[in-house]
Design an enzyme around this catalytic site. Structure first.
Site, PDB file in Angstrom:
ATOM      1  CG  HIS A  35     -25.355 -46.041  -3.678  1.00 33.56           C
ATOM      2  ND1 HIS A  35     -26.064 -44.855  -3.684  1.00 33.56           N
ATOM      3  CD2 HIS A  35     -25.597 -46.485  -2.505  1.00 33.56           C
ATOM      4  CE1 HIS A  35     -26.697 -44.469  -2.571  1.00 33.56           C
ATOM      5  NE2 HIS A  35     -26.578 -45.652  -1.799  1.00 33.56           N
ATOM      6  CG  ASP A  63     -26.157 -52.782   2.837  1.00 36.65           C
ATOM      7  OD1 ASP A  63     -26.413 -52.556   3.863  1.00 36.65           O
ATOM      8  OD2 ASP A  63     -27.157 -52.183   1.815  1.00 36.65           O
TER       9      ASP A  63
END
Ligand code: CMC
Length: 430
Positions: A307, A364
């Site tokens: 991320h 996710d």
């Protein structure tokens, strides 16, 4: 006393104001640097550029903290609902009972779309990706509400636009799904809450009425809360970018949906399941895929990992992982894909490549496994993300258009192309 940063260039010193956020974030305001010095700032991919001052969400990427309007995400998942969180994000505070009842009533009241729109859906081929349909339909919805396209809306008009979109995008998403499986469209039922109504529109058929299941409803509610906002991510920045030209909310959201579709952003939830299925078909050899992810000559990346902001475990992934186990146990499902996901996670979290780069599972990584258990097709996963993100996009658009200092977003560049080239007629070109 206000802090000042000093920049020295060409033997000149420029004083730049330092802006501090309520959580202690510090930023150097370079907005006047160009006119003062002739220098712009270069920050490819906006890795270290704050594009606005916002009071909607706060992330501490090192500590793995996410808060909406100051409230921790874990507390909201435990005590609140997606509808209440939507109100919180959009209007800046938790509603009292009268405000919340009015808000829910308004959202419910707008839960039909113009009948003509049904023919738009049936014009798409059955294999069309539902994200393509969703973005097109959100923009198309605007043609039925010309009164809501006025760039300088009154607060009442803005509220109408917001509640219409909150309600109708859910219907558009459900219709996109029905189109993809070739089933008849299903309308909302007044007695059902927002989430159960969405499940009903997905799963009721002329043969079988969907019966809401509290565990599944709660899990989906939590998934939507978790996705509801994430400050200046790619799709939210897109919504703000498009909206800054005073484009209406329908157009801004349609653009946000397109930005979300990419596999490095919301499309990662679909990509994760496709990756796990590939590993399963390849004999569950997850170690091979860890090696591929580490190989700089191989474009493969471990989807659902890493991320831009989190350099710690994504707090959303922690919550989702728990719900993933709960939902699968509740439904009595043993999914080999979940086993692979856990093995992959363990292998990555103990591997120096991932440890050094602080790469952890993101939102996710596990969400798709829950959607799969709920019998939602893989191609719909990013649509689920879009529905969850809707209040966040709306909140950012509203915050921006209500800011009296709002200006059109217009980044600079550093040009490194040809200089002063003369036009050559075609017969003189090599
Ligand atoms: N697998 C293997 N290596 C990775 C991965 C990954 N998933 N993610 C980052 N790296 C490596 C990257 O190659 C780089 O290595 P090096 O320093 O040797 O060049 C290092 O880690 C730093 O990564 P980065 O490319 O600078 O990270 P970024 O901030 O530009 O990209 C990201 C962030 C999320 C796009 C990226 O981590 C990625 O592609 N992850 C997989 C896709 C994914 O899961 N996306 C969903 C993000 S969460 C949902 C959302 O909010 O959008």
């Amino acid at each position: 006393m206000n802090k000042i940063a000093r920049l020295e260039v060409d033997n000149q010193t420029y004083e730049l104001p330092v802006v501090e956020g309520t959580e202690g974030d510090k930023a150097i305001d370079v907005s006047r640097l160009l006119s003062q010095s002739g220098y712009t700032t270069l920050d490819s991919s906006y890795a270290n550029t704050a594009s606005c001052i916002s009071s909607i969400a706060y992330i501490d990427g090192d500590k793995g903290i996410l808060r909406y309007r100051g409230i921790d995400i874990a507390e909201l998942c435990e005590k609140s609902t997606f509808m209440e969180v939507s109100y919180l994000l959009i209007y800046g505070k938790l509603p009292n009972s009268a405000e919340f009842a009015r808000f829910k009533e308004r959202v419910h009241h707008h839960s039909l779309i113009h009948e003509d729109m049904k023919s738009f859906f049936t014009s798409y081929p059955g294999h069309a990706h539902p994200m393509a349909i969703l973005s097109a339909m959100v923009c198309s919805l605007s043609v039925y509400h010309p009164e809501l396209l006025e760039p300088n809306q009154s607060p009442a008009q803005r509220d109408q636009t917001i509640t219409r979109l909150l309600s109708k995008v859910r219907v558009l998403a459900a219709f996109a799904y029905k189109r993809s499986v070739g089933e008849a469209f299903v309308y909302t039922r007044p007695e059902l809450d927002y989430i159960s109504n969405f499940m009903h529109m997905l799963f009721t058929t002329p043969m079988k009425q969907y019966v809401p299941d509290e565990k599944i409803r709660k899990a989906l509610d939590v998934l939507f809360i978790i996705h509801a906002d994430h400050e200046q991510n790619c799709s939210t920045s897109t919504v703000r970018m498009v909206g800054s030209s005073k484009a209406n909310l329908f157009a801004s959201l349609a653009a946000g949906i397109c930005a979300l579709w990419g596999p490095l952003h919301g499309g990662a939830n679909q990509a994760v399941i496709e990756m796990l299925e590939e590993i399963h078909a390849d004999g569950d050899n997850y170690k091979k895929y860890i090696d591929k992810a580490k190989d700089k000559n191989d474009p493969f990346k471990l989807m659902g990992f890493g991320h831009r902001v989190y350099r710690n475990y994504d707090p959303r992934a922690t919550i989702i992982k728990r719900y993933c186990d709960d939902v699968l146990n509740h439904l009595g499902i043993h999914d080999p894909i979940l086993d692979i996901a856990k093995e992959l996670e363990h292998a990555a979290l103990t591997d120096p490549y991932f440890i050094e780069r602080k790469l952890y599972p993101n939102v996710d990584f596990y969400s798709g496994i829950i959607y799969r258990a709920m019998k939602i097709p893989t191609k719909m996963f990013t649509v689920m993300f879009a529905l969850g993100r809707l209040p966040g996009w709306i909140a950012h658009w509203k915050e921006m258009v209500e800011d009296p200092g709002m200006r059109i977003a217009r980044p600079r560049q550093v040009y490194n192309g040809e200089v002063g080239q003369a036009y050559k007629p075609i017969d003189q070109r090599l």
